[in-house]
Design an enzyme around this catalytic site. Structure first.
Site, PDB file in Angstrom:
ATOM      1  N   GLU A 150       0.835  -1.197   0.000  1.00  0.00           N
ATOM      2  CA  GLU A 150       0.000   0.000   0.000  1.00  0.00           C
ATOM      3  C   GLU A 150       0.876   1.255   0.000  1.00  0.00           C
ATOM      4  O   GLU A 150       1.741   1.411   0.861  1.00  0.00           O
ATOM      5  CB  GLU A 150      -0.909   0.006   1.230  1.00  0.00           C
ATOM      6  CG  GLU A 150      -1.904  -1.135   1.243  1.00  0.00           C
ATOM      7  CD  GLU A 150      -2.722  -1.197   2.517  1.00  0.00           C
ATOM      8  OE1 GLU A 150      -3.955  -1.298   2.421  1.00  0.00           O
ATOM      9  OE2 GLU A 150      -2.127  -1.141   3.616  1.00  0.00           O
ATOM     10  N   VAL A 151       0.654   2.116  -0.982  1.00  0.00           N
ATOM     11  CA  VAL A 151       1.307   3.422  -1.035  1.00  0.00           C
ATOM     12  C   VAL A 151       0.310   4.431  -0.472  1.00  0.00           C
ATOM     13  O   VAL A 151      -0.755   4.655  -1.047  1.00  0.00           O
ATOM     14  CB  VAL A 151       1.701   3.797  -2.479  1.00  0.00           C
ATOM     15  CG1 VAL A 151       2.311   5.186  -2.523  1.00  0.00           C
ATOM     16  CG2 VAL A 151       2.657   2.755  -3.059  1.00  0.00           C
TER      17      VAL A 151
END
Length: 332
Positions: A150-151
């Site tokens: 997850e960014v």
């Protein structure tokens, strides 16, 4: 933004524990040069053999970037570093102190990312002058076997750097998702805990055993998730079918604001799972080792099944494998 290929990119992982070691595997398999910082000599000595073993097991050793270790941030050659990934203990004060130090030692255009699962990047970056270059980069254990990362954009994160980091992680063979708001639990853990809340509520109510709850997920709808997520599943099954079922079930689903009694009881008893030898199941050493081997094997088999849908790691010499630099990183 300039080219986002990880090939030959200079990266630093701070923290060489289980997560940090596996994050180093992810970066190295994309061809990045990796320096892992950890103060513990014994841990540093274990890092390189572990990383080499995992890259070899995945058939990625031939194109992997070099990995080295050092004991402190002062020992890092910071020249040209474009990405720092923090993987230290889950203590907010420690992370805030580390990021404050990284501001002074890392190049001004380097992206500073935190792997924290519990603390939003907005809290880690609070009050720091270059918070725009600070993002969440949340991996799932084991980081080199679970494709998702997850960014996460914080309140002050530069969206262009989020796009750069998203592309960089695809170049490492990961499946990145962009979380546009820094909400507790981000994306995947929020959905995971929504499922867990209902699962343990059913156990509390005596509707099903822990074994049957696990079987219902693994061999029922969870099995289908390998092929399609919850949104695509609705198109497969028919949106009107889901909507009608939702109208019937939603009023009776758990919406408690506290963890299930079954979980609180285990914590109170100190039976915390494999680490204590007992949780919902008993874990003598031989069974624990066998279970971890089974789990690891199935994850690898799942990766093989999804191989055609995972991002491709470009070989050295490919047009996209050129020098990497997130040029927006120095903005104030």
């Amino acid at each position: 933004m300039e080219n986002s290929s990880p090939h030959n990119a200079r990266t630093v992982v701070v923290g060489g524990g289980t997560m940090g070691a596996d994050v180093a595997v992810v970066l190295a398999r994309g061809g990045a040069q990796v320096t892992v910082v950890d103060p513990l000599t014994a841990r540093r000595e274990q890092l390189l053999p572990h990383i080499a073993q995992e890259l070899a097991a995945a058939g990625q050793a031939s194109h992997a970037g070099p990995v080295q270790t050092c004991s402190s941030l002062q020992d890092v050659d910071w020249n040209g570093v474009v990405l720092v990934v923090e993987c230290i203990t889950e203590q907010l004060a420690a992370k805030q102190a580390l990021f404050a130090e990284l501001e002074t030692v890392a190049p001004p255009n380097a992206v500073l990312a935190s792997n924290s699962s519990g603390f939003p990047i907005s809290a880690v970056a609070q009050g720091l002058p270059t918070a725009q270059r600070m993002l969440g980069l949340h991996f799932f254990m084991p980081a080199h076997l679970v494709p998702l990362v997850e960014v996460v954009l914080g309140e002050r994160s530069d969206p262009e750097l989020g796009a750069w980091l998203h592309a960089f992680m695809r170049g490492c063979g990961s499946v990145p998702v962009l979380v546009k708001k820094d909400k507790p639990g981000f994306l995947a853990n929020r959905m995971q805990h929504a499922l867990s809340r209902e699962a343990f509520a059913l156990i509390d109510e005596g509707i099903a055993s822990p074994e049957d709850v696990d079987a219902a997920v693994r061999f029922g709808f969870g099995f289908r998730f390998l092929a399609a997520g919850p949104v695509l599943q609705r198109d497969h099954a028919g949106i009107e079918v889901h909507t009608a079922a939702a109208a019937t079930m939603y009023p009776t689903l758990s919406n408690t604001g506290v963890p299930a009694q079954a979980l609180r009881d285990k914590v109170a008893q100190g039976t915390l799972g494999m680490k204590t030898g007992k949780g919902f199941f008993d874990w003598p050493e031989d069974r624990k080792q066998a279970e971890r081997a089974r789990y690891d094997t199935l994850l690898r088999q799942g990766l093989a099944l999804l191989a055609s849908e995972l991002p491709t790691i470009e070989p050295p010499g490919h047009p996209s494998s050129t020098e990497t630099s997130p040029t927006a990183g120095a903005r104030a």
